[in-house]
Design an enzyme around this catalytic site. Sequence first.
Site, PDB file in Angstrom:
ATOM      1  N   HIS A 146       0.822  -1.212   0.000  1.00  0.00           N
ATOM      2  CA  HIS A 146       0.000   0.000   0.000  1.00  0.00           C
ATOM      3  C   HIS A 146       0.862   1.270   0.000  1.00  0.00           C
ATOM      4  O   HIS A 146       0.369   2.347   0.330  1.00  0.00           O
ATOM      5  CB  HIS A 146      -0.903   0.023   1.230  1.00  0.00           C
TER       6      HIS A 146
ATOM      7  N   HIS B 103      -7.126  -4.517  -0.923  1.00  0.00           N
ATOM      8  CA  HIS B 103      -6.452  -5.795  -1.146  1.00  0.00           C
ATOM      9  C   HIS B 103      -7.150  -6.567  -2.260  1.00  0.00           C
ATOM     10  O   HIS B 103      -7.098  -7.789  -2.317  1.00  0.00           O
ATOM     11  CB  HIS B 103      -6.494  -6.665   0.107  1.00  0.00           C
TER      12      HIS B 103
END
Lengths: 333, 333
Positions: free
Chosen positions: B57, B219
């Site tokens: 991320h 995700h």
Amino acid sequence: MKKLINDPRSVVDEALEGVALAHPELLTVHRDPAFIARAQGATSGKVALVSGGGSGHEPLHGGFVGFGMLDAAVPGPVFTSPTPDPIVAATKAVDGGAGVLHIVKNYTGDVLNFETAADLAEAEGIEVRSVIVNDDVAVKDSLYTAGRRGVAGTVLIEKIAGAAAERGDDLDAVTAIAERVNARVRSMGVALTAPTVPHAGEPSFTIGDDEIEIGIGIHGEPGRERIGLEPADAIVDRILGPILEDLPFESGQKVLLFVNGMGGSPLVELYIVFRRAAQVLGERGIEVARSLVGNHVTSLEMQGFSISVLALDEEMIELWDAPVQTAALRWGR
Amino acid sequence: MKKLINDPRSVVDEALEGVALAHPELLTVHRDPAFIARAQGATSGKVALVSGGGSGHEPLHGGFVGFGMLDAAVPGPVFTSPTPDPIVAATKAVDGGAGVLHIVKNYTGDVLNFETAADLAEAEGIEVRSVIVNDDVAVKDSLYTAGRRGVAGTVLIEKIAGAAAERGDDLDAVTAIAERVNARVRSMGVALTAPTVPHAGEPSFTIGDDEIEIGIGIHGEPGRERIGLEPADAIVDRILGPILEDLPFESGQKVLLFVNGMGGSPLVELYIVFRRAAQVLGERGIEVARSLVGNHVTSLEMQGFSISVLALDEEMIELWDAPVQTAALRWGR
């Protein structure tokens, strides 16, 4: 073509509207002709810096307008030079009476249009100088370019020359330091995927699932060779060699190491690239004194990266560290 | 799988080495167990902020370690929570005697491991509080999560609570403002493409060339619905409605509008998204008082974006504007 757009013909206009809405305290977006300038306009007595070129390389150039860097940026259509008109308008708008430096990436269209614009502005009494950025060691006389292409090194020139202008250097001095940075920076890039120009609707080139293009330009122009996908370290070694041998960079040299993402590669991969590049420089006794990692000179959504290495001197370090306040680069103020 | 990596198993380790080499003046990267802390370590008397979660991320969370924001970040494997061990180590390393706030995105693994770590650190005499970030309005009780997911709003909590800690607020006060930001921020995302986890080697989901996923997680978790590709403005309208109705945001409210790139979408598209989002807010009488545009909470190379809207109060504006000096966010100092 899968993009967050409304109409391929309105991409640049709508993005400029977004820039205006996002950064009103920092930037003014002018229309008809289109250019981005500092919100407060011209700075009296300061040398002004104007850059520009095709869109699709964001944050270059509009993201680098602000204190300590550019005074104005002129965006053309995607991957296409702006015409002389908006360049003249931007030049006139930001001239503070101390002259204007044009920072121009070496593409035939950009060079021609900035030249014409400089002539027109000079005819109106504004002193204009130009620096032609040509840091890409990959190829010479390629598509769109006579000589070497101007790529990610442009950011370093804009930052360092911008700081020189901000401290009060005159037009000769600002031009000289811009030329010096250009003379001491070398870059080369790699593509894993192709960008898609919105109005073209198709990828700029085809590349296999297991292929990469070594020496890619920032408009999808061909590079040196097409090879099979390799581990990141091997790819870094392939492009860092030609970069380091070109200047050449000597042992003991302090450098700024800039790993630039082409737009579509995640940051975690850029740091893996940085790791190897820093290792190689270390092995050669070259000191990484400053660094920059991120998507600064992009090619739309293309996956890939470029490495730029700048041979620093003490003045460049001081100017690099000087305060900057732009949408894309900001520190020290 | 086409990535700039050497070995799927060494992605996080090598990226951390890159981070250490790129930002030595700012960050120290600890190994065994792995966490990123400010270069100068603990700040005596200051409440310390620790966040973390799966890697992939970036720049979240390591890119937000530094003055005015986090004291430490704990990276797990890609898309996988870190274990309690490194969280305890980071908590102990940055505790300055005033207690530690854990900022935890609401995923089952993260919540569990941060809870265990908090218990272990408290057993060693460190006072620990936690804020669970759950800003995603898209879905409830989804894959990996009981309740709502924590997404891009995390950055706003880290910035504002970090500034509160920096000005000397005690642990109760810093926790309270983190909770207040979490209570007043709402987010939702869209995916155009799927991310590929390196050790999986395949995209996390399949999506057609003309499809997008509305309400995507960071995700690759499923969202609300799969629809055909639409113009950017229509997509923005689809996700901004649920965001604004959820709090709800009232006319006259000052907000921070955050358009976050998921990693693979070019900046020019994010500004087109910002344009429409600002227009819609304007039509509803909601004032965009602050803005953020860029790739801050990503999902590897996934193309797409999220919008976060935070209902500001005067204290939040002051803390947002306060100086920050991290690898990914820097101003005012």
